[in-house]
Design a protein around this motif. Sequence first.
Motif, PDB file in Angstrom:
ATOM      1  N   THR A   1     -39.483   3.580  -1.955  1.00  0.00           N
ATOM      2  CA  THR A   1     -39.760   2.687  -3.087  1.00  0.00           C
ATOM      3  C   THR A   1     -39.365   1.250  -2.769  1.00  0.00           C
ATOM      4  O   THR A   1     -40.116   0.308  -3.050  1.00  0.00           O
ATOM      5  CB  THR A   1     -39.014   3.156  -4.349  1.00  0.00           C
TER       6      THR A   1
ATOM      7  N   ALA B   1     -34.725  11.226  -9.251  1.00  0.00           N
ATOM      8  CA  ALA B   1     -35.140  11.868 -10.496  1.00  0.00           C
ATOM      9  C   ALA B   1     -34.024  12.687 -11.134  1.00  0.00           C
ATOM     10  O   ALA B   1     -34.019  12.904 -12.349  1.00  0.00           O
ATOM     11  CB  ALA B   1     -36.351  12.762 -10.242  1.00  0.00           C
ATOM     12  N   THR B   2     -33.067  13.135 -10.319  1.00  0.00           N
ATOM     13  CA  THR B   2     -32.016  14.008 -10.847  1.00  0.00           C
ATOM     14  C   THR B   2     -30.598  13.510 -10.610  1.00  0.00           C
ATOM     15  O   THR B   2     -29.644  14.119 -11.097  1.00  0.00           O
ATOM     16  CB  THR B   2     -32.136  15.411 -10.229  1.00  0.00           C
TER      17      THR B   2
ATOM     18  N   ASP C   1     -39.450   4.274  -8.783  1.00  0.00           N
ATOM     19  CA  ASP C   1     -39.080   5.693  -8.758  1.00  0.00           C
ATOM     20  C   ASP C   1     -37.953   6.035  -9.738  1.00  0.00           C
ATOM     21  O   ASP C   1     -37.516   7.184  -9.805  1.00  0.00           O
ATOM     22  CB  ASP C   1     -38.730   6.158  -7.340  1.00  0.00           C
ATOM     23  N   ASN C   2     -37.487   5.065 -10.510  1.00  0.00           N
ATOM     24  CA  ASN C   2     -36.469   5.340 -11.521  1.00  0.00           C
ATOM     25  C   ASN C   2     -37.090   5.987 -12.760  1.00  0.00           C
ATOM     26  O   ASN C   2     -38.213   5.646 -13.150  1.00  0.00           O
ATOM     27  CB  ASN C   2     -35.763   4.045 -11.952  1.00  0.00           C
ATOM     28  N   ALA C   3     -36.334   6.864 -13.384  1.00  0.00           N
ATOM     29  CA  ALA C   3     -36.828   7.513 -14.602  1.00  0.00           C
ATOM     30  C   ALA C   3     -37.062   6.510 -15.717  1.00  0.00           C
ATOM     31  O   ALA C   3     -37.880   6.745 -16.612  1.00  0.00           O
ATOM     32  CB  ALA C   3     -35.834   8.580 -15.046  1.00  0.00           C
ATOM     33  N   THR C   4     -36.362   5.383 -15.684  1.00  0.00           N
ATOM     34  CA  THR C   4     -36.464   4.358 -16.728  1.00  0.00           C
ATOM     35  C   THR C   4     -37.413   3.217 -16.336  1.00  0.00           C
ATOM     36  O   THR C   4     -37.420   2.170 -16.986  1.00  0.00           O
ATOM     37  CB  THR C   4     -35.073   3.771 -17.012  1.00  0.00           C
ATOM     38  N   TYR C   5     -38.189   3.429 -15.288  1.00  0.00           N
ATOM     39  CA  TYR C   5     -39.151   2.410 -14.848  1.00  0.00           C
ATOM     40  C   TYR C   5     -40.067   2.000 -15.994  1.00  0.00           C
ATOM     41  O   TYR C   5     -40.548   2.834 -16.763  1.00  0.00           O
ATOM     42  CB  TYR C   5     -39.966   2.967 -13.687  1.00  0.00           C
ATOM     43  N   ASP C   6     -40.311   0.694 -16.074  1.00  0.00           N
ATOM     44  CA  ASP C   6     -41.160   0.133 -17.122  1.00  0.00           C
ATOM     45  C   ASP C   6     -42.153  -0.818 -16.451  1.00  0.00           C
ATOM     46  O   ASP C   6     -41.763  -1.862 -15.932  1.00  0.00           O
ATOM     47  CB  ASP C   6     -40.290  -0.608 -18.143  1.00  0.00           C
TER      48      ASP C   6
ATOM     49  N   THR D   1     -28.422  13.250 -13.651  1.00  0.00           N
ATOM     50  CA  THR D   1     -28.291  14.418 -14.519  1.00  0.00           C
ATOM     51  C   THR D   1     -27.499  15.544 -13.874  1.00  0.00           C
ATOM     52  O   THR D   1     -27.095  16.476 -14.563  1.00  0.00           O
ATOM     53  CB  THR D   1     -29.681  14.943 -14.910  1.00  0.00           C
TER      54      THR D   1
ATOM     55  N   ASP E   1     -31.988  12.248  -4.683  1.00  0.00           N
ATOM     56  CA  ASP E   1     -33.195  12.465  -5.462  1.00  0.00           C
ATOM     57  C   ASP E   1     -33.009  11.651  -6.740  1.00  0.00           C
ATOM     58  O   ASP E   1     -32.245  12.035  -7.643  1.00  0.00           O
ATOM     59  CB  ASP E   1     -33.364  13.947  -5.782  1.00  0.00           C
TER      60      ASP E   1
END
Length: 244
Positions: free
Chosen positions: A41, A73-74, A217-222, A77, A71
């Motif tokens: 990314t 994405a995780t 590639d961040n979950a909070t990408y805008d 979490t 990763d």
Amino acid sequence: MSRIAVTITTPDGLCSATLHTPLSAGPAVILYTDAAGVRETFAAMADRLSALGYVVLLPDGYYRTPYAPFDVATVFTVPAERERLTALGRSVPAELAVRDTGAYLDFLAGRAEVAGSAVGAVGYCLGGRFSLWAAAHFPRVAAAASFHGGNLAAADDPDSPHLVAGRIRGALHVAAARNDKAFPAEQHERLRNALVAAGVRHTLETYPAEHGFAVPDNATYDQSAEERHWTALKQLFAENLPRA
């Protein structure tokens, strides 16, 4: 435009990096990643910046500590992965980050692809701190940007970037994320006050997006915030990094 794998000699060892070069010589920019480190990314982001005419250095700031890739994405979490990420981020305090930046600048000064002596810096999340430290410690850094950077003006941090605002000679663009626990309102105000008191040319604003908004590639990408960030970055560098 091309990517070149390079190795930078630092006081602490060998740092692997990629150098992203435009079709002709251009000003240099150091790109500091977020806490999850170098990955495709960020290489793609360096390519995009290089396409605008800049020679972009993307170093592995964690070269002292071999680590398994995260990763993204995780990573936030899974508790064990989040702890690993936090520990790795803390392994590069201000003293080491500044020392590394000196080595990066020396490396860039010797590259034929680089035009001019003024250098830019841009960092994301953890890298936002690195970018501001670079601006404060090296006069060659004529423009620096931080996007969703954290702990830029922490009251209890003796290495907080706001404490060295008086050493900054270049222009800054700081774009915060909304509801960001790593850069809350009191830090925002503290940084603004420090920059104003030091007479630093700067833009300090909050984007209507979450922490991590600019990194795909961040979950909070805008996407909207990412494009806004590119517009701001283009303007900052165009106005402050001469091509000769």
